[in-house]
Design a protein around this motif. Structure first.
Motif, PDB file in Angstrom:
ATOM      1  N   PRO A   2      -2.249  -6.115   7.711  1.00  0.00           N
ATOM      2  CA  PRO A   2      -2.821  -5.685   8.617  1.00  0.00           C
ATOM      3  C   PRO A   2      -3.969  -4.484   7.841  1.00  0.00           C
ATOM      4  CG  PRO A   2      -0.574  -5.173   8.615  1.00  0.00           C
ATOM      5  CD  PRO A   2      -0.686  -6.285   7.925  1.00  0.00           C
ATOM      6  N   SER A   3      -3.596  -4.282   6.676  1.00  0.00           N
ATOM      7  CA  SER A   3      -4.293  -3.027   5.848  1.00  0.00           C
ATOM      8  C   SER A   3      -5.701  -3.714   5.398  1.00  0.00           C
ATOM      9  CB  SER A   3      -3.628  -2.557   4.912  1.00  0.00           C
ATOM     10  OG  SER A   3      -2.757  -3.264   4.068  1.00  0.00           O
ATOM     11  N   THR A   4      -5.570  -5.017   4.828  1.00  0.00           N
ATOM     12  CA  THR A   4      -6.734  -5.585   4.314  1.00  0.00           C
ATOM     13  C   THR A   4      -7.182  -6.681   4.941  1.00  0.00           C
ATOM     14  OG1 THR A   4      -5.198  -7.189   3.124  1.00  0.00           O
ATOM     15  CG2 THR A   4      -5.486  -5.043   2.233  1.00  0.00           C
ATOM     16  N   GLY A   5      -6.529  -7.280   5.827  1.00  0.00           N
ATOM     17  CA  GLY A   5      -6.891  -8.371   6.581  1.00  0.00           C
ATOM     18  C   GLY A   5      -7.015  -9.745   5.845  1.00  0.00           C
ATOM     19  N   ALA A   6      -6.454  -9.774   4.689  1.00  0.00           N
ATOM     20  CA  ALA A   6      -6.214 -11.086   3.919  1.00  0.00           C
ATOM     21  C   ALA A   6      -5.184 -11.890   4.491  1.00  0.00           C
ATOM     22  CB  ALA A   6      -5.700 -10.686   2.540  1.00  0.00           C
ATOM     23  N   MET A   7      -5.645 -13.159   4.742  1.00  0.00           N
ATOM     24  CA  MET A   7      -4.609 -14.077   5.363  1.00  0.00           C
ATOM     25  C   MET A   7      -3.848 -14.954   4.325  1.00  0.00           C
ATOM     26  SD  MET A   7      -5.362 -14.266   8.562  1.00  0.00           S
ATOM     27  CE  MET A   7      -5.020 -15.819   9.317  1.00  0.00           C
ATOM     28  N   LYS A   8      -2.754 -15.120   4.612  1.00  0.00           N
ATOM     29  CA  LYS A   8      -1.738 -15.977   3.693  1.00  0.00           C
ATOM     30  C   LYS A   8      -2.135 -17.461   3.923  1.00  0.00           C
ATOM     31  CE  LYS A   8       0.743 -13.771   1.003  1.00  0.00           C
ATOM     32  NZ  LYS A   8       0.981 -13.835  -0.420  1.00  0.00           N
ATOM     33  N   GLU A   9      -2.147 -18.150   2.618  1.00  0.00           N
ATOM     34  CA  GLU A   9      -2.753 -19.536   3.013  1.00  0.00           C
ATOM     35  C   GLU A   9      -1.146 -20.267   3.030  1.00  0.00           C
ATOM     36  OE1 GLU A   9      -4.333 -20.617  -0.696  1.00  0.00           O
ATOM     37  OE2 GLU A   9      -6.273 -19.722  -0.393  1.00  0.00           O
ATOM     38  N   GLY A  10      -1.394 -21.495   3.700  1.00  0.00           N
ATOM     39  CA  GLY A  10      -0.265 -22.233   3.783  1.00  0.00           C
ATOM     40  C   GLY A  10      -0.735 -23.128   5.244  1.00  0.00           C
ATOM     41  N   ALA A  11       0.237 -24.179   5.400  1.00  0.00           N
ATOM     42  CA  ALA A  11       0.215 -24.913   6.777  1.00  0.00           C
ATOM     43  C   ALA A  11       0.393 -24.137   7.873  1.00  0.00           C
ATOM     44  CB  ALA A  11       1.015 -26.041   6.653  1.00  0.00           C
ATOM     45  N   PRO A  12      -0.617 -24.060   8.793  1.00  0.00           N
ATOM     46  CA  PRO A  12      -0.290 -23.328  10.126  1.00  0.00           C
ATOM     47  C   PRO A  12       0.654 -23.968  10.905  1.00  0.00           C
ATOM     48  CG  PRO A  12      -2.949 -24.036   9.612  1.00  0.00           C
ATOM     49  CD  PRO A  12      -1.972 -24.847   8.882  1.00  0.00           C
TER      50      PRO A  12
ATOM     51  N   ASP B  61      10.933  -6.706  -5.986  1.00  0.00           N
ATOM     52  CA  ASP B  61      12.116  -7.860  -6.608  1.00  0.00           C
ATOM     53  C   ASP B  61      11.547  -7.876  -8.015  1.00  0.00           C
ATOM     54  OD1 ASP B  61      13.980  -9.945  -5.874  1.00  0.00           O
ATOM     55  OD2 ASP B  61      12.422 -11.029  -7.269  1.00  0.00           O
ATOM     56  N   ARG B  62      12.331  -8.563  -8.854  1.00  0.00           N
ATOM     57  CA  ARG B  62      12.251  -8.444 -10.101  1.00  0.00           C
ATOM     58  C   ARG B  62      10.961  -9.541 -10.567  1.00  0.00           C
ATOM     59  NH1 ARG B  62      17.507  -9.506 -12.874  1.00  0.00           N
ATOM     60  NH2 ARG B  62      17.276 -11.868 -12.148  1.00  0.00           N
ATOM     61  N   SER B  63      10.889 -10.435  -9.494  1.00  0.00           N
ATOM     62  CA  SER B  63       9.627 -11.629  -9.751  1.00  0.00           C
ATOM     63  C   SER B  63       8.572 -10.976  -8.990  1.00  0.00           C
ATOM     64  CB  SER B  63      10.126 -12.774  -9.463  1.00  0.00           C
ATOM     65  OG  SER B  63      10.650 -12.836  -7.892  1.00  0.00           O
ATOM     66  N   PHE B  64       8.495  -9.949  -8.178  1.00  0.00           N
ATOM     67  CA  PHE B  64       7.115  -9.690  -7.388  1.00  0.00           C
ATOM     68  C   PHE B  64       7.450  -8.298  -6.957  1.00  0.00           C
ATOM     69  CE2 PHE B  64       9.815 -11.980  -4.554  1.00  0.00           C
ATOM     70  CZ  PHE B  64       9.914 -11.040  -3.463  1.00  0.00           C
ATOM     71  N   ASP B  65       6.368  -7.660  -6.894  1.00  0.00           N
ATOM     72  CA  ASP B  65       6.452  -6.207  -5.885  1.00  0.00           C
ATOM     73  C   ASP B  65       5.093  -6.342  -4.847  1.00  0.00           C
ATOM     74  OD1 ASP B  65       6.165  -3.784  -5.017  1.00  0.00           O
ATOM     75  OD2 ASP B  65       6.172  -3.110  -6.987  1.00  0.00           O
ATOM     76  N   THR B  66       5.504  -6.322  -3.452  1.00  0.00           N
ATOM     77  CA  THR B  66       4.643  -6.584  -2.829  1.00  0.00           C
ATOM     78  C   THR B  66       4.702  -5.310  -1.636  1.00  0.00           C
ATOM     79  OG1 THR B  66       6.415  -7.466  -1.123  1.00  0.00           O
ATOM     80  CG2 THR B  66       4.929  -9.126  -2.601  1.00  0.00           C
ATOM     81  N   THR B  67       5.241  -4.024  -2.119  1.00  0.00           N
ATOM     82  CA  THR B  67       5.225  -2.761  -1.241  1.00  0.00           C
ATOM     83  C   THR B  67       4.055  -2.512  -0.612  1.00  0.00           C
ATOM     84  OG1 THR B  67       6.904  -2.007  -3.040  1.00  0.00           O
ATOM     85  CG2 THR B  67       5.756  -0.387  -1.468  1.00  0.00           C
ATOM     86  N   GLY B  68       4.109  -2.125   0.575  1.00  0.00           N
ATOM     87  CA  GLY B  68       2.601  -1.778   1.294  1.00  0.00           C
ATOM     88  C   GLY B  68       2.128  -2.961   2.087  1.00  0.00           C
ATOM     89  N   GLN B  69       2.456  -4.306   1.669  1.00  0.00           N
ATOM     90  CA  GLN B  69       1.748  -5.460   2.174  1.00  0.00           C
ATOM     91  C   GLN B  69       2.866  -5.866   3.411  1.00  0.00           C
ATOM     92  OE1 GLN B  69       0.705  -8.392  -0.660  1.00  0.00           O
ATOM     93  NE2 GLN B  69       0.787  -6.745  -2.213  1.00  0.00           N
ATOM     94  N   LYS B  70       2.340  -6.224   4.511  1.00  0.00           N
ATOM     95  CA  LYS B  70       3.112  -6.642   5.550  1.00  0.00           C
ATOM     96  C   LYS B  70       2.857  -8.035   6.326  1.00  0.00           C
ATOM     97  CE  LYS B  70       3.318  -1.724   6.901  1.00  0.00           C
ATOM     98  NZ  LYS B  70       3.411  -0.713   8.026  1.00  0.00           N
ATOM     99  N   TRP B  71       2.321  -9.056   5.550  1.00  0.00           N
ATOM    100  CA  TRP B  71       2.041 -10.422   5.976  1.00  0.00           C
ATOM    101  C   TRP B  71       3.384 -11.111   6.336  1.00  0.00           C
ATOM    102  CZ3 TRP B  71       4.419 -12.700   1.849  1.00  0.00           C
ATOM    103  CH2 TRP B  71       4.539 -12.013   0.562  1.00  0.00           C
ATOM    104  N   LEU B  72       3.343 -12.045   7.230  1.00  0.00           N
ATOM    105  CA  LEU B  72       4.312 -12.607   7.598  1.00  0.00           C
ATOM    106  C   LEU B  72       5.526 -11.953   8.163  1.00  0.00           C
ATOM    107  CD1 LEU B  72       4.098 -15.567   4.983  1.00  0.00           C
ATOM    108  CD2 LEU B  72       2.872 -15.416   6.994  1.00  0.00           C
ATOM    109  N   ARG B  73       5.115 -10.960   9.005  1.00  0.00           N
ATOM    110  CA  ARG B  73       6.163 -10.208   9.703  1.00  0.00           C
ATOM    111  C   ARG B  73       5.310  -9.652  11.119  1.00  0.00           C
ATOM    112  NH1 ARG B  73      10.365  -8.109   6.574  1.00  0.00           N
ATOM    113  NH2 ARG B  73      10.215  -8.134   4.267  1.00  0.00           N
TER     114      ARG B  73
END
Length: 295
Positions: free
Chosen positions: A104-114, A153-165
């Motif tokens: 919601p903060s950037t409008g960036a869409m997650k890629e994947g099969a709808p 997480d050890r393999s990623f940091d997505t703090t502040g992002q709210k996609w797929l919720r």
């Protein structure tokens, strides 16, 4: 230990009885069976020899059993589902929306099969089922690469992002619909979506949804999933999966779609606060071994 084995600590907190087990427990009490077909029955230990006990009942009184089985078949809207822990990556975003693909903060869409997911929520009362208007349904899941938003997480940091919720309130027909993507996978878990149903502010039902293995293989052979490689956990080896949690998914012109019916008996649902807890209490491991989620 692979860095992306992040959700291994999910544990069931109860399960519902199968139809055969219901017959065993309720015997000839046909009226009680109708309620049992709608209301989840939670217990910690497995019932021994359920198949053998059912066979004995069928042999002794087949007419009564046939009547009871017919009673179960007449309540398709009341489908009981197993309740399990929320897992380590729940975040109480309070984000009400039907399309959860974007941040919601950037409008960036997650890629994947709808993927369009519809919940059909019913309330069980006096052995009857009715559309549950006003319940809040909340879902969250990983992206095509196996990462969750707004966590570290050890393999990623997505703090502040709210996609797929996101969450939706059921309408007069008990329906809540989400537009998302087909979830990806990560080590130690089969392909799944987390969800909560909040009948009111004090109660919450928490569980997960799973996908057909053949369909997942087809989806993951395409971009952007294919770069992830071969998954290591199937439904059959996942410690959460049960058949009642499996979605019936169909192909659409845009992607995929599924409808999931669920009946709620408010007397059997555990009280919850920010993250909620089922009748077995809060998750035993709220924090993953290699990450620190928010909330």
């Amino acid at each position: 230990m692979p860095s992306n084995e992040i959700d291994n600590d999910d544990r069931p907190i109860g399960r519902v009885l199968s139809r055969r087990e219901i017959l065993v427990l309720f015997g000839a009490a046909g009226s009680a069976l109708l309620a049992a077909a709608c209301a989840p029955v939670q217990f910690a230990t497995a019932q021994p020899n359920a198949e053998a006990a059912t066979a004995a009942v069928l042999k002794s009184d087949p007419t009564t059993v046939a009547t009871m089985q017919a009673a179960v078949a007449t309540v398709p809207a009341c489908v009981v589902r197993p309740e399990v822990t929320e897992g380590p990556y729940y975040v109480d975003e309070k984000l009400v929306r039907s399309d959860i693909r974007s941040d919601p903060s950037t409008g960036a869409m997650k890629e994947g099969a709808p993927f369009v997911l519809t919940f059909n929520v019913s309330q069980v009362s006096n052995s009857r089922c009715a559309a549950f208007e006003g319940a809040t349904v909340e879902i969250w899941h990983c992206d095509a690469a196996g990462a969750y938003s707004d966590v570290t997480d050890r393999s990623f940091d997505t703090t502040g992002q709210k996609w797929l919720r996101g969450s939706q309130v059921t309408d007069a027909k008990g329906v809540a619909t989400f537009t998302t993507i087909y979830p990806g996978w990560y080590r130690g878990r089969a392909v799944h979506i987390h969800y909560k149903v909040h009948p009111n502010e004090s109660l919450v039902f928490t569980s997960q949804l799973f996908f057909d293995e053949t369909l997942s293989d087809q989806v993951f052979a395409q971009a952007p999933y294919v770069s992830k490689g071969q998954r290591n956990t199937l439904n059959s080896t996942d410690n959460i999966y049960q058949e009642l949690m499996l979605l019936t998914t169909t192909k659409t012109a845009q992607g995929y779609a599924a409808t999931f019916p669920i009946g709620l008996d408010l007397s059997t649902i555990g009280a919850g606060q920010s993250g909620g807890q089922g009748p077995g209490g809060p998750p035993p491991n709220g924090t993953p071994p290699n990450g620190t989620p928010k909330g």
